[in-house]
Design an enzyme around this catalytic site. Structure first.
Site, mmCIF file in Angstrom:
data_model
loop_
_atom_site.group_PDB
_atom_site.id
_atom_site.type_symbol
_atom_site.label_atom_id
_atom_site.label_comp_id
_atom_site.label_asym_id
_atom_site.label_seq_id
_atom_site.Cartn_x
_atom_site.Cartn_y
_atom_site.Cartn_z
ATOM 1 N N ASP A 134 -4.642 10.989 27.298
ATOM 2 C CA ASP A 134 -4.116 12.327 27.581
ATOM 3 C C ASP A 134 -3.419 12.399 28.938
ATOM 4 O O ASP A 134 -2.752 13.396 29.233
ATOM 5 C CB ASP A 134 -5.245 13.372 27.556
ATOM 6 C CG ASP A 134 -5.904 13.475 26.197
ATOM 7 O OD1 ASP A 134 -5.179 13.416 25.194
ATOM 8 O OD2 ASP A 134 -7.135 13.608 26.146
ATOM 9 N N ASP B 46 -9.222 15.065 27.725
ATOM 10 C CA ASP B 46 -10.318 14.415 28.442
ATOM 11 C C ASP B 46 -10.224 12.895 28.466
ATOM 12 O O ASP B 46 -11.061 12.244 29.083
ATOM 13 C CB ASP B 46 -11.669 14.814 27.827
ATOM 14 C CG ASP B 46 -11.984 14.016 26.563
ATOM 15 O OD1 ASP B 46 -11.047 13.755 25.778
ATOM 16 O OD2 ASP B 46 -13.158 13.646 26.381
ATOM 17 N N ASP C 273 -6.122 18.785 23.272
ATOM 18 C CA ASP C 273 -6.509 17.574 22.559
ATOM 19 C C ASP C 273 -7.730 17.937 21.704
ATOM 20 O O ASP C 273 -8.389 18.953 21.958
ATOM 21 C CB ASP C 273 -6.836 16.471 23.563
ATOM 22 C CG ASP C 273 -7.368 15.216 22.882
ATOM 23 O OD1 ASP C 273 -6.737 14.767 21.916
ATOM 24 O OD2 ASP C 273 -8.423 14.721 23.308
#
Length: 761
Positions: free
Chosen positions: A512, A508, A308
């Site tokens: 996600d 995080d 990410d």
């Protein structure tokens, strides 16, 4: 639990050993009956322990290879091999003790994390600090942490602090945190007493999440360990068949006992789990909590890494990069920032924290605001030093047509992908605060380290727009970029990559969590608290440093190799010993001693997984780290000068062309910036060369130091040739030199943060 129950392994080993030695003493003295009695007592003690163990296993409806040890003890007593029975009992007790000690050694870091969990907190009250159970702390409480005390819950510092974060990060040196920065539970106050405001309860704080993750990691077995257990159980009938054949073909039951003595597959039963738990423990020491052996094995097998962007490859916390004001305007840039930060002290917004931190970093004196009103989604206003200050979006702070300097600031922020906060003082637009979420300095080097650790493909998956995602992807060096992804898109991409090769997904945020759960291994960055991503992930980084992931992969692969090294040779030796015993070449006593030796060697090899191996993270010694931290503080102080170069150049785009700001900037560059660059050349670059392996690693930085000094000299000559108020064609070279210098400084700062200051992270 009674003391003898806690020490049953030590007691069993001590009693059986004493009985064995007593029997030897009796035999030496010629008292054969007493010797046999002592040895038989030792064998009976081992048989009783083995029986209890088998009953407990049977109640759990599990298979166990302990039946081999039970048969060996019973067989030795049956055929009158009392000495062999005593040696087997000592071997059994020694194996149990070795296993307990080795597991305790392997779990040391995990157990230490759980044992030091905070129990109490000191709440600040009008009557002074009051100690309360940590469970009673509420969000918003003001807490006091004395020197050497553990921070009980997550919070935001009210004053500077020096913290020992080694329990979470593995970094041995204390770190300095500024007022306004977040502080995590579980760290130790290494400086004077400090105060902070709780931002989470004990249950939702970082350390409580780490403890839950550790407990889960301790409870799970790896596929390799489960395979070893199944193989060991399948080994039982093979052993019984071989022992039966040895007895039936020779008519000698002693041979059957000898086969049983050397048949216990201890390298499988002990070495494999010890190697795996050693790897988990070693990773925990570096700030990586792995949820069990299965996750560790999948981490070792990973070949595709998906990242990410926000909060993972970028810091996830915007920082102030510049304060844009009208050239010659009524309020200076520092005063705009001071007033804005004074009002923002009352806000919990993430941008407010960045603005307050930036003002404190510049040494600006903030005052307590009055009449503060915050409108979520629009901004905040209040009175500071008798002046009404408004912060927020342009629509609410700058109504009507925006002046040219504000339009330039907005255009610049749009090109850079930065955030803007507009500031008005007494109803007049006074400044634009520009903030950006920077790429983590260590991210490019970490990606290179991950490739060196065996990752073949790196993919960036983000919900951000394509321009920002592509820019980050180019900086860190990924193979593919997927932008504008919602959680469902991320999930689809992870599944598609998983079909090609084992995947590792790093994120995080809450969005996600589905992708983390679907990946072969989900890795969550939970350094700022245990979130939904940490719950869904298999591996959790409790440090705010991506390099720990590369180290964890190296640890996982090494401990898997160690497990094979411990198991395969040990099992080969055990099988060879069984065949020799079946042929009559190995009596029961010698077989017991040999098997004990094999067990000790297998466990010793498994414990080598705790020894530090090749690592990605570079650690500076205390003296070098202190110098680097001092230079980094100076680096941060001169950062505003870099952005001022662009601001001064932008102001020269329309008449009147006032070169006064250019000359003032030149003075600052010559006095402050060049002095800092020369100090870095003399002090920082040798440190980096030592850490990264030679002067070649710093040649690029040294070259840009020289180019910066050259360009500032050219700018000085160009400015000195012009009058105070110049014509349009006269300032062309000055603007060109300013923009060129700005580009070089930006590139140099990025390279310096990646190659040098990232070593401090």
């Amino acid at each position: 639990m009674r003391w003898w129950a806690r020490r049953r392994e030590q007691l069993l080993f001590a009693l059986t050993t004493l009985l064995l030695l007593a029997g030897i003493a009796f035999a030496t003295s010629g008292v054969r009956g007493a010797a046999d009695g002592s040895w038989a007592a030792a064998a009976l003690l081992g048989l009783a322990y083995s029986t209890v163990t088998l009953i407990a296993v049977a109640r759990r409806r599990e298979a166990s290879v302990d039946v081999i040890a039970w048969l060996a003890l019973a067989g030795a007593l049956w055929v009158g091999e009392f000495l062999a029975g005593a040696v087997i009992a000592v071997m059994l007790a020694g194996g149990v003790l070795l296993e307990a000690r080795a597991e305790a050694r392997a779990r040391r870091e995990l157990s230490a994390l759980v044992a030091r969990a905070p129990r109490t907190a000191r709440r600040q009250t009008p009557a002074g600090p009051v100690e309360v159970p940590v469970a009673e702390v509420r969000v918003g409480d003001r807490l006091v942490v004395g020197t050497g005390e553990i921070v009980p819950v997550d919070g935001r510092l009210l004053e500077p602090a020096v913290l020992d974060e080694s329990a979470l990060s593995g970094e041995p040196l204390p770190v300095e945190r500024r007022a306004g920065e977040d502080v995590r539970s579980g760290v130790v106050n290494a400086g004077q007493a400090t105060r902070f405001t709780a931002t989470a309860t004990a249950d939702t704080s970082t350390y409580a999440g780490v403890v839950r993750l550790v407990e889960r990691a301790q409870a799970q077995s790896a596929p390799f360990v489960r395979m070893a257990d199944r193989f060991a159980v399948a080994f039982v009938p093979v052993t019984l068949v071989l022992a039966g054949l040895a007895w039936s073909l020779t008519g000698d039951p002693v041979r059957a006992v000898a086969v049983l003595v050397v048949a216990t597959p201890c390298p499988l039963l002990l070495a494999a789990p010890i190697a795996i738990i050693s790897g988990i423990s070693r990773a925990a020491r570096g700030g990586v909590v792995v949820k069990g052996g299965g996750a560790l094995e999948r981490l070792a097998a990973g070949r595709v890494l998906l990242f990410d962007k926000t909060g993972t490859l970028t810091a996830g916390r915007p920082v102030l990069t510049d304060v844009v004001t009208e050239v010659g305007g009524p309020v200076s840039a520092d005063e705009v920032l001071r007033l804005a930060a004074s009002v923002d002290q009352s806000s919990a917004h993430v941008l407010a924290g960045a603005i307050v931190t930036a003002a404190r970093d510049r040494g600006l004196a903030l005052t307590a605001p009055d009449q503060v009103v915050e409108r979520p989604g629009y901004g905040i206003e209040g009175v500071a030093d008798g002046r009404r200050v408004q912060l927020g979006k342009a629509a609410s702070v700058v109504p009507g047509p925006a002046p040219g300097w504000i339009r330039r600031a907005r255009r610049r922020a749009a090109l850079d992908g930065s955030l803007t906060v507009f500031v008005a003082v007494d109803g007049v637009p006074a400044g634009v605060l520009i903030l950006e979420d920077r790429v983590r300095p260590q991210a490019p080097r970490t990606v290179r380290g991950l490739r060196a650790a065996g990752i073949g493909r790196v993919v960036l998956v983000t919900g951000d727009h394509a321009d920002a995602a592509e820019a980050v992807g180019r900086i860190i060096g990924v193979d593919a970029v997927h932008a504008d992804c919602d959680p469902a898109d991320k999930l689809t991409l992870v599944r598609a990559e998983q079909e090609r090769a084992p995947t590792i997904m790093v994120g995080d945020g809450i969005n996600d969590a589905p992708a983390l759960a679907a990946a072969g291994v989900g890795v969550a960055l939970a350094a700022r608290g245990a979130t939904a991503s940490a719950e869904a992930a298999d591996v959790v980084l409790t440090v705010d440093h991506l390099g720990a992931l590369a180290d964890a992969i190296l640890i996982a692969r090494r401990c898997r190799r160690v497990a094979w090294w411990a198991v395969v040779p040990g099992m080969v030796l055990s099988v060879a010993a069984m065949l020799v015993a079946a042929a009559g070449g190995l009596p029961p006593v010698a077989g017991a001693v040999l098997q004990e030796g094999i067990d000790v060697v297998a466990i010793a090899v498994a414990l080598t997984a705790l020894i530090p191996g090749r690592a990605h993270t570079v650690t500076l010694d205390a003296a070098d780290a202190a110098v680097a931290r001092r230079l980094y503080a100076e680096h941060q102080e001169v950062r505003p000068l870099v952005e001022q170069v662009r601001t001064v150049a932008d102001a020269l785009d329309e008449p009147p062309y006032d070169l006064g700001p250019t000359r003032k900037l030149l003075g600052d560059l010559e006095v402050r910036l060049l002095a800092h660059e020369r100090a870095e050349e003399a002090e920082l670059l040798p440190i980096v060369a030592r850490a990264l392996g030679g002067a070649e690693a710093t040649s690029g930085l040294s070259r840009t130091h020289a180019e910066i000094e050259h360009q500032i000299g050219r700018l000085r000559r160009a400015a000195d040739d012009l009058a105070q108020e110049a014509e349009a064609e006269d300032v062309t070279d000055v603007r060109r030199l300013l923009y060129g210098l700005y580009a070089i400084l930006r590139l140099h700062n990025a390279q310096e943060e990646e190659a040098a200051f990232s070593l401090l992270s």
